[in-house]
Design a protein around this motif. Structure first.
Motif, PDB file in Angstrom:
ATOM      1  N   PRO A 205      43.905  38.965  35.643  1.00  0.00           N
ATOM      2  CA  PRO A 205      45.581  39.606  35.738  1.00  0.00           C
ATOM      3  C   PRO A 205      45.931  37.854  35.373  1.00  0.00           C
ATOM      4  CG  PRO A 205      44.240  39.426  38.432  1.00  0.00           C
ATOM      5  CD  PRO A 205      43.486  39.336  36.903  1.00  0.00           C
ATOM      6  N   LEU A 206      46.455  37.622  34.969  1.00  0.00           N
ATOM      7  CA  LEU A 206      47.014  36.464  34.618  1.00  0.00           C
ATOM      8  C   LEU A 206      47.983  36.225  35.565  1.00  0.00           C
ATOM      9  CD1 LEU A 206      46.231  36.155  30.880  1.00  0.00           C
ATOM     10  CD2 LEU A 206      44.941  35.147  33.125  1.00  0.00           C
ATOM     11  N   GLN A 207      48.873  35.559  35.899  1.00  0.00           N
ATOM     12  CA  GLN A 207      49.866  34.830  36.395  1.00  0.00           C
ATOM     13  C   GLN A 207      51.512  35.380  35.445  1.00  0.00           C
ATOM     14  OE1 GLN A 207      49.683  34.984  39.622  1.00  0.00           O
ATOM     15  NE2 GLN A 207      52.303  35.152  39.632  1.00  0.00           N
ATOM     16  N   ILE A 208      50.607  34.962  33.894  1.00  0.00           N
ATOM     17  CA  ILE A 208      52.068  35.242  33.680  1.00  0.00           C
ATOM     18  C   ILE A 208      52.705  36.824  32.488  1.00  0.00           C
ATOM     19  CG2 ILE A 208      52.768  34.933  30.731  1.00  0.00           C
ATOM     20  CD1 ILE A 208      50.944  32.127  30.942  1.00  0.00           C
ATOM     21  N   ASP A 209      51.501  37.502  33.656  1.00  0.00           N
ATOM     22  CA  ASP A 209      51.554  38.622  32.984  1.00  0.00           C
ATOM     23  C   ASP A 209      51.805  39.402  34.651  1.00  0.00           C
ATOM     24  OD1 ASP A 209      50.225  38.253  30.394  1.00  0.00           O
ATOM     25  OD2 ASP A 209      48.687  39.510  31.587  1.00  0.00           O
ATOM     26  N   ALA A 210      51.656  39.181  35.483  1.00  0.00           N
ATOM     27  CA  ALA A 210      52.433  39.718  36.883  1.00  0.00           C
ATOM     28  C   ALA A 210      53.816  39.142  36.934  1.00  0.00           C
ATOM     29  CB  ALA A 210      51.333  38.989  37.734  1.00  0.00           C
ATOM     30  N   ILE A 235      50.651  54.620  39.305  1.00  0.00           N
ATOM     31  CA  ILE A 235      49.646  54.225  37.746  1.00  0.00           C
ATOM     32  C   ILE A 235      48.853  53.116  37.872  1.00  0.00           C
ATOM     33  CG2 ILE A 235      49.367  54.390  35.129  1.00  0.00           C
ATOM     34  CD1 ILE A 235      52.155  56.241  35.487  1.00  0.00           C
ATOM     35  N   ILE A 236      49.278  52.015  38.520  1.00  0.00           N
ATOM     36  CA  ILE A 236      48.788  50.850  38.657  1.00  0.00           C
ATOM     37  C   ILE A 236      47.636  50.938  39.904  1.00  0.00           C
ATOM     38  CG2 ILE A 236      48.612  48.675  39.270  1.00  0.00           C
ATOM     39  CD1 ILE A 236      51.816  48.014  38.084  1.00  0.00           C
ATOM     40  N   ARG A 237      48.197  51.347  40.641  1.00  0.00           N
ATOM     41  CA  ARG A 237      46.711  51.365  42.063  1.00  0.00           C
ATOM     42  C   ARG A 237      45.777  52.351  41.026  1.00  0.00           C
ATOM     43  NH1 ARG A 237      48.457  52.283  47.796  1.00  0.00           N
ATOM     44  NH2 ARG A 237      48.203  50.303  48.127  1.00  0.00           N
ATOM     45  N   ASN A 249      43.268  43.164  43.105  1.00  0.00           N
ATOM     46  CA  ASN A 249      43.795  44.232  44.739  1.00  0.00           C
ATOM     47  C   ASN A 249      44.903  43.145  45.084  1.00  0.00           C
ATOM     48  OD1 ASN A 249      42.282  46.404  43.997  1.00  0.00           O
ATOM     49  ND2 ASN A 249      40.626  45.532  45.514  1.00  0.00           N
ATOM     50  N   ALA A 250      45.355  42.124  44.758  1.00  0.00           N
ATOM     51  CA  ALA A 250      45.582  41.016  45.747  1.00  0.00           C
ATOM     52  C   ALA A 250      47.153  40.652  44.780  1.00  0.00           C
ATOM     53  CB  ALA A 250      45.255  39.534  45.831  1.00  0.00           C
ATOM     54  N   VAL A 251      46.161  40.843  43.758  1.00  0.00           N
ATOM     55  CA  VAL A 251      48.068  40.574  42.626  1.00  0.00           C
ATOM     56  C   VAL A 251      48.623  41.993  43.190  1.00  0.00           C
ATOM     57  CG1 VAL A 251      48.954  41.375  39.875  1.00  0.00           C
ATOM     58  CG2 VAL A 251      46.858  39.155  40.861  1.00  0.00           C
ATOM     59  N   GLN A 257      54.554  43.913  47.594  1.00  0.00           N
ATOM     60  CA  GLN A 257      55.439  42.971  48.932  1.00  0.00           C
ATOM     61  C   GLN A 257      56.382  42.845  47.591  1.00  0.00           C
ATOM     62  OE1 GLN A 257      53.192  39.778  49.820  1.00  0.00           O
ATOM     63  NE2 GLN A 257      54.417  39.497  51.523  1.00  0.00           N
ATOM     64  N   SER A 258      56.093  42.346  46.530  1.00  0.00           N
ATOM     65  CA  SER A 258      57.736  41.696  46.412  1.00  0.00           C
ATOM     66  C   SER A 258      59.003  43.273  46.477  1.00  0.00           C
ATOM     67  CB  SER A 258      57.583  41.225  44.557  1.00  0.00           C
ATOM     68  OG  SER A 258      58.743  41.107  44.254  1.00  0.00           O
TER      69      SER A 258
END
Length: 276
Positions: A205-210, A235-237, A249-251, A257-258
């Protein structure tokens, strides 16, 4: 003498005193940073309440950055925290009083002017600090390392095979006459789902994509499309359930949360996640 002129610039000072200055006049200075600060009337009781306040602050910062047509890749959180021996309420009503000044920064993988992305970074900084919310008396959010425009590509675009949108005119939601948010050139639900599945199947999971996912969810929430937000989170989960990777899972948890913080700020509620 010539020695004094050479060492101390005596001739230059002499001319300045008589209004003579042959240097070029620079009318436009390059801006190094852009920020928003409030140091009066800050009184919160919980980190959650502080997070909602910060969300509104980050949206104001987004407005200022877009007005200046800039984006940045370094976020700095500045706080005034009531000093240990300072009075709980200072002489000036709702003033900040005697405070300790705190500051912490975080780099962003890709330059942004999105309030949602900035807020997620700011909350990461808040959570990394040992704060007493009731003692916070001032707050500022600054974005630096500015660029004029946002990069138009990310790692997601190189993995996705969906066709780009043929028209630059976004579809319009007839019920509210508001634009349907666009995700990497796609506004149709099916195409967005395909992009997100491709992302979840990537190696890491690259931060750019997140950050781009956070921006898209922020736009959906802004226009009240909570049902689609919930569907996409589900769907993501589901895509991540079989992977069992801590990074993913962290992403997901940070994204959720956001989303919750933004829904609470705009609608004074939270998303029911039991059905996700």
């Amino acid at each position: 003498s010539s020695g004094i002129n050479a060492e101390y610039g005596g001739e230059t000072v002499y001319n300045y005193c008589r209004g003579k200055d042959n240097r070029d006049l620079i009318l436009k200075h390059e801006r190094k940073s852009i920020s928003v600060e409030i140091n009066y009337g800050i009184r919160v009781e919980t980190i959650k309440e502080f997070g909602v306040f910060l969300l509104n602050l980050c949206h104001e910062l987004e407005r200022r950055m877009k007005n200046e047509n800039v984006a940045g890749s370094l976020v700095t959180l500045k706080l005034k925290e009531r000093a240990e021996n300072a009075a709980v309420e200072p002489i000036k009503y709702m003033g900040h009083g005697i405070c300790d000044n705190l500051s912490k920064s975080m780099n962003i993988a890709q330059s942004t002017n999105s309030g949602a992305v900035i807020h997620s970074k700011v909350m990461s900084l808040v959570n990394s600090m040992d704060l007493k919310p009731e003692d916070i008396r001032g707050v500022g959010v600054q974005v630096s390392k500015l660029t004029e425009s946002l990069p138009k590509t990310s790692s997601v675009t190189s993995k996705v095979s969906c066709k780009s949108a043929k028209s630059t005119n976004a579809p319009v939601c007839k019920a509210f006459q508001c634009p349907v948010p666009n995700f990497l050139g796609h506004s149709k639900r099916e195409d967005v789902i395909h992009v997100l599945k491709q992302w979840c199947d990537s190696s890491e999971p690259l931060q750019i994509d997140a950050d781009k996912v956070d921006v898209y969810f922020s736009e959906l929430i802004k226009y009240g499309n909570i049902s689609l937000v919930k569907e996409l989170l589900r769907i993501i989960r589901k895509q991540l359930q079989n992977r069992g990777m801590e990074e993913w899972n962290a992403v997901f948890n940070l994204t959720l949360q956001s989303v919750q913080q933004q829904i609470h700020a705009l609608f004074n509620g939270i998303l029911d996640i039991k059905s996700l």
